[in-house]
Design an enzyme around this catalytic site. Structure first.
Site, short mmCIF file in Angstrom:
data_model
loop_
_atom_site.label_atom_id
_atom_site.label_comp_id
_atom_site.label_asym_id
_atom_site.label_seq_id
_atom_site.Cartn_x
_atom_site.Cartn_y
_atom_site.Cartn_z
CB THR A 1 41.82 46.27 -51.32
OG1 THR A 1 41.48 44.92 -51.60
CG2 THR A 1 40.76 46.87 -50.41
CE LYS B 1 59.58 57.79 -37.57
NZ LYS B 1 59.29 59.16 -37.99
CG HIS C 1 37.71 42.24 -47.74
ND1 HIS C 1 37.51 43.59 -48.00
CD2 HIS C 1 38.78 41.87 -48.51
CE1 HIS C 1 38.42 43.99 -48.87
NE2 HIS C 1 39.20 42.97 -49.20
#
Ligand code: NCD
Length: 334
Positions: A76, A103, A155
């Site tokens: 994809t 982070k 999708h």
């Protein structure tokens, strides 16, 4: 999270401009047959580009597209990147799992930073259902959002490349019987395919799976349920196999992979129940010997690798249409 999109009482679909053109591509839900057909026709105009000496058109020259993949993907992501490059856009690929969110930066902070770099379009894949809608509702209206797969929800570009592949082989949707087989429970692909097939006028959409891999109430989307493979694929024109999504299975939903293969794996023998001219599809990645036999995956009825190629043309279509809708809306705001 998702606002107007699934609410029939709401007059407008958030992915459309005021005059009904695409400006985001978040879900197949609420899109008309005419719009889906326009996507397929536009994809058709790009379908032979891969064979040309110069594989580029200038439609998105000067535009910046950011691929935001919060979840793993090979085909994809690669086909979205190639689609953007063939439209002459500048492409930035961000693998968010290995960058700032790791982070501790929040999703919105990450997005606002990228937006500050004057991106025109985000292609988003995320493990949470509703992520693309959330981003579309939070980010400035100047950025087009394309859903590249959100959780178990949708999708839509995969469904459209699948529709493109079916239309290429079968010509039209009227009268077609299509079976979707396997892990429906965890599949965002199946949900988008069911809506697309029904919108485009397929005669029958069948879902074939053990009860443990069928979401409760899924038949209300417009599909017939079968728990026996031989019955479910009998006389169908298209067999779509799905991958067993082991990474999404919290508990033991199946006795074993061998048992699943025995009952639902697509073997040459089982394929004989389908129409003699049936095609075999799979969104990939395939698990050979788990949901499909190698002889079928590599056999004459398989169009699995064609699907990948058509994915580029279909994504080019969606990206160029959404960018043009987005620019039209931007011009009206200014
Ligand atoms: C699908 C996905 O990610 O939802 N694959 C894909 O996009 N090519 C299906 C899957 O992972 O099994």
């Amino acid at each position: 999270m998702s606002s107007a999109l699934n609410n029939p009482a709401h007059p407008r679909n958030v992915q459309l401009t005021s005059d009904g053109r695409l400006k985001h591509f978040l879900s197949i839900n609420g899109l008309s047959k005419a719009l889906l057909t326009e996507i397929l026709d536009t994809a058709e105009s790009f379908a032979n580009m891969g064979e040309q000496a110069v594989k580029k058109v200038p439609l998105l020259r000067g535009k910046t597209i950011v691929n935001l993949f919060f979840e793993n993907s090979t085909r994809t992501r690669a086909t979205f990147e190639l689609a953007a490059k063939r439209l002459s856009a500048d492409v930035l690929n961000l693998d968010i799992k290995t960058s700032s969110t790791a982070k501790g930066e929040s999703l919105m902070d990450t997005l606002q930073n990228i937006e500050a770099m004057y991106a025109d379009m985000f292609v988003v894949r995320h493990a949470d259902s509703g992520a693309a809608h959330f981003i579309a509702s939070q980010i400035t209206p100047k950025v087009a959002i394309i859903n590249a797969g959100d959780g178990r929800h949708a999708h839509p570009t995969q469904a459209m490349l699948d529709m493109f592949t079916i239309r290429k082989h079968k010509g039209e949707f009227e009268g077609l019987k299509v079976a979707i087989v396997g892990d429906i429970l965890h599949s965002r692909v199946a949900r988008s395919q069911i809506i697309a097939l029904n919108t485009l006028g397929a005669a029958e959409v069948r879902l074939v799976a053990p009860k443990t891999l069928l979401p409760i109430g899924i038949e209300e989307m417009g599909a017939k349920i079968y728990t026996r493979m031989e019955e479910g694929i009998k006389d169908v024109d298209v067999v779509i196999m799905l991958r067993l999504q082991k990474e999404r299975m919290a508990g033991a939903l199946l006795p074993s992979e061998a048992e699943f293969y025995r009952l639902y794996g697509l073997t040459t023998e089982k394929l004989n129940y389908a129409h003699p001219e049936a095609i075999v599809m799979h969104p990939g990645p395939i698990n050979r010997g788990v949901e499909i036999e190698s002889a079928v995956a590599d056999g004459p009825k398989s169009v699995i690798l064609q699907q990948v190629g058509y994915g580029i043309a279909t994504r080019m279509a969606v990206m160029s249409m959404a960018m043009s809708g987005q620019m039209q809306e931007k011009a009206q705001i200014q």
